[in-house]
Design a protein around this motif. Structure first.
Motif, PDB file in Angstrom:
ATOM      1  N   PRO A 154       0.803  -1.234   0.000  1.00 16.95           N
ATOM      2  CA  PRO A 154       0.000   0.000   0.000  1.00 16.95           C
ATOM      3  C   PRO A 154       0.832   1.278   0.000  1.00 16.95           C
ATOM      4  O   PRO A 154       0.549   2.210  -0.764  1.00 16.95           O
ATOM      5  N   LYS A 155       1.865   1.350   0.831  1.00 18.35           N
ATOM      6  CA  LYS A 155       2.663   2.569   0.877  1.00 18.35           C
ATOM      7  C   LYS A 155       3.575   2.702  -0.340  1.00 18.35           C
ATOM      8  O   LYS A 155       3.928   3.812  -0.738  1.00 18.35           O
ATOM      9  N   GLU A 156       3.958   1.596  -0.943  1.00 20.69           N
ATOM     10  CA  GLU A 156       4.704   1.661  -2.204  1.00 20.69           C
ATOM     11  C   GLU A 156       3.835   2.296  -3.280  1.00 20.69           C
ATOM     12  O   GLU A 156       4.293   3.155  -4.044  1.00 20.69           O
ATOM     13  N   TYR A 157       2.570   1.879  -3.331  1.00 23.30           N
ATOM     14  CA  TYR A 157       1.657   2.484  -4.303  1.00 23.30           C
ATOM     15  C   TYR A 157       1.453   3.966  -4.013  1.00 23.30           C
ATOM     16  O   TYR A 157       1.487   4.810  -4.926  1.00 23.30           O
ATOM     17  N   ASP A 158       1.226   4.314  -2.745  1.00 25.79           N
ATOM     18  CA  ASP A 158       1.004   5.715  -2.391  1.00 25.79           C
ATOM     19  C   ASP A 158       2.213   6.578  -2.767  1.00 25.79           C
ATOM     20  O   ASP A 158       2.060   7.705  -3.251  1.00 25.79           O
ATOM     21  N   LEU A 159       3.402   6.047  -2.526  1.00 23.00           N
ATOM     22  CA  LEU A 159       4.621   6.783  -2.865  1.00 23.00           C
ATOM     23  C   LEU A 159       4.731   6.976  -4.370  1.00 23.00           C
ATOM     24  O   LEU A 159       5.027   8.084  -4.843  1.00 23.00           O
ATOM     25  N   LEU A 160       4.477   5.930  -5.134  1.00 22.78           N
ATOM     26  CA  LEU A 160       4.533   6.051  -6.594  1.00 22.78           C
ATOM     27  C   LEU A 160       3.487   7.033  -7.099  1.00 22.78           C
ATOM     28  O   LEU A 160       3.773   7.886  -7.953  1.00 22.78           O
ATOM     29  N   ALA A 161       2.273   6.942  -6.557  1.00 20.12           N
ATOM     30  CA  ALA A 161       1.202   7.840  -6.995  1.00 20.12           C
ATOM     31  C   ALA A 161       1.570   9.296  -6.714  1.00 20.12           C
ATOM     32  O   ALA A 161       1.300  10.189  -7.525  1.00 20.12           O
ATOM     33  N   PHE A 162       2.206   9.541  -5.576  1.00 17.40           N
ATOM     34  CA  PHE A 162       2.596  10.910  -5.224  1.00 17.40           C
ATOM     35  C   PHE A 162       3.707  11.413  -6.140  1.00 17.40           C
ATOM     36  O   PHE A 162       3.632  12.523  -6.686  1.00 17.40           O
ATOM     37  N   LEU A 163       4.748  10.610  -6.328  1.00 13.46           N
ATOM     38  CA  LEU A 163       5.881  11.055  -7.133  1.00 13.46           C
ATOM     39  C   LEU A 163       5.528  11.228  -8.609  1.00 13.46           C
ATOM     40  O   LEU A 163       6.106  12.070  -9.294  1.00 13.46           O
ATOM     41  N   THR A 164       4.579  10.449  -9.097  1.00  8.35           N
ATOM     42  CA  THR A 164       4.199  10.573 -10.509  1.00  8.35           C
ATOM     43  C   THR A 164       3.201  11.702 -10.751  1.00  8.35           C
ATOM     44  O   THR A 164       2.848  11.968 -11.907  1.00  8.35           O
ATOM     45  N   GLU A 165       2.748  12.369  -9.691  1.00  6.22           N
ATOM     46  CA  GLU A 165       1.905  13.539  -9.909  1.00  6.22           C
ATOM     47  C   GLU A 165       2.673  14.636 -10.633  1.00  6.22           C
ATOM     48  O   GLU A 165       2.112  15.376 -11.445  1.00  6.22           O
ATOM     49  N   GLU A 166       3.972  14.739 -10.332  1.00  7.84           N
ATOM     50  CA  GLU A 166       4.820  15.759 -10.965  1.00  7.84           C
ATOM     51  C   GLU A 166       6.160  15.143 -11.321  1.00  7.84           C
ATOM     52  O   GLU A 166       7.160  15.385 -10.644  1.00  7.84           O
ATOM     53  N   PRO A 167       6.221  14.341 -12.395  1.00  7.88           N
ATOM     54  CA  PRO A 167       7.499  13.743 -12.787  1.00  7.88           C
ATOM     55  C   PRO A 167       8.546  14.828 -13.038  1.00  7.88           C
ATOM     56  O   PRO A 167       8.262  15.848 -13.657  1.00  7.88           O
TER      57      PRO A 167
END
Length: 228
Positions: A154-167
């Motif tokens: 779950p936190k891996e997904y949350d981290l990826l989702a956050f970082l990909t908001e502004e590549p």
């Protein structure tokens, strides 16, 4: 992202406004509750001080919430728990106590927007694509690499989702921890390194996550050059 800043203290307002603009936000500043309620918009989030000269900010919060679901983050020198609870009960999405740093406010904004995005993005056509290999389905919280689903914690997904908001944007450790883990996270940030390493391993070749010493991390999309 468009921000309506409601703050009567000019030095505080100008400092926060400059900081937000440096991070790419568009900021409209008003100094009274009446001006806030009379502002035509549009805006994506409201930063609302409680100590306004013409009315109690809690009343403004209640009125804004009755008008719609635009996220409201209360910013106030009032540290009393009662004010915090009342503000949240009246419809505020978060509460930041003065003094605060610009990066803390930005982290709160991003965290709130991530929480409310599902209710404001129903018209989205489908998963977001990053390069030719990676897709992130924010509705279903699923990630696919070359068409195959990648099992993420779950936190891996949350981290990826956050970082990909502004590549390409450099995110500080504090921003990431507050947005992905908890706005009041006080523990060690070593867990962040562990999750970054997991994403690098599971999504190798599709993304790169650069560690910027003393600051944080920057996610880049790896463009397919035709090589395997």
């Amino acid at each position: 992202m468009r921000v309506l800043l409601v703050e009567d203290d000019e030095p505080v307002a100008q400092s926060l406004r400059r900081g937000l603009i440096r991070y790419g936000f568009e900021v409209e500043w008003v100094s009274t509750g009446a001006a806030a309620l009379g502002h035509a918009g549009p805006y994506d989030v409201v930063l609302l001080d409680l100590g306004l000269p013409d009315t109690d900010g809690l009343d403004v919060c209640k009125a804004l919430r009755l008008r719609g679901d635009v996220p409201i983050i209360v910013i106030s020198a009032r540290s009393d728990e009662t004010d915090r609870v009342v503000g949240l009960e009246l419809g505020a999405d978060d509460y930041v106590s003065k003094p605060f740093g610009v990066r803390e406010v930005i982290a709160r904004i991003r965290a709130v927007m991530r929480r409310v995005r599902p209710r404001t993005s129903d018209a989205d056509s489908g998963p977001d694509r990053y390069g030719s290999r990676l897709t992130v389905d924010r509705k279903a919280a699923r990630v696919r690499l070359d068409g195959e689903e990648v099992p993420l914690a779950p936190k891996e997904y949350d981290l990826l989702a956050f970082l990909t908001e502004e590549p390409g944007a450099l995110m500080s450790r504090e921003q990431i921890m507050e947005a992905v883990w908890d706005a009041n996270w006080f523990g060690p940030t070593k867990t962040l390194d562990v999750h970054v390493a997991a994403l690098r391993r599971k999504l190798a070749g599709a993304i790169s996550i650069e560690a910027v010493r003393g600051v944080g991390f920057r996610l880049e999309i790896v463009e397919d050059d035709g090589a395997s």
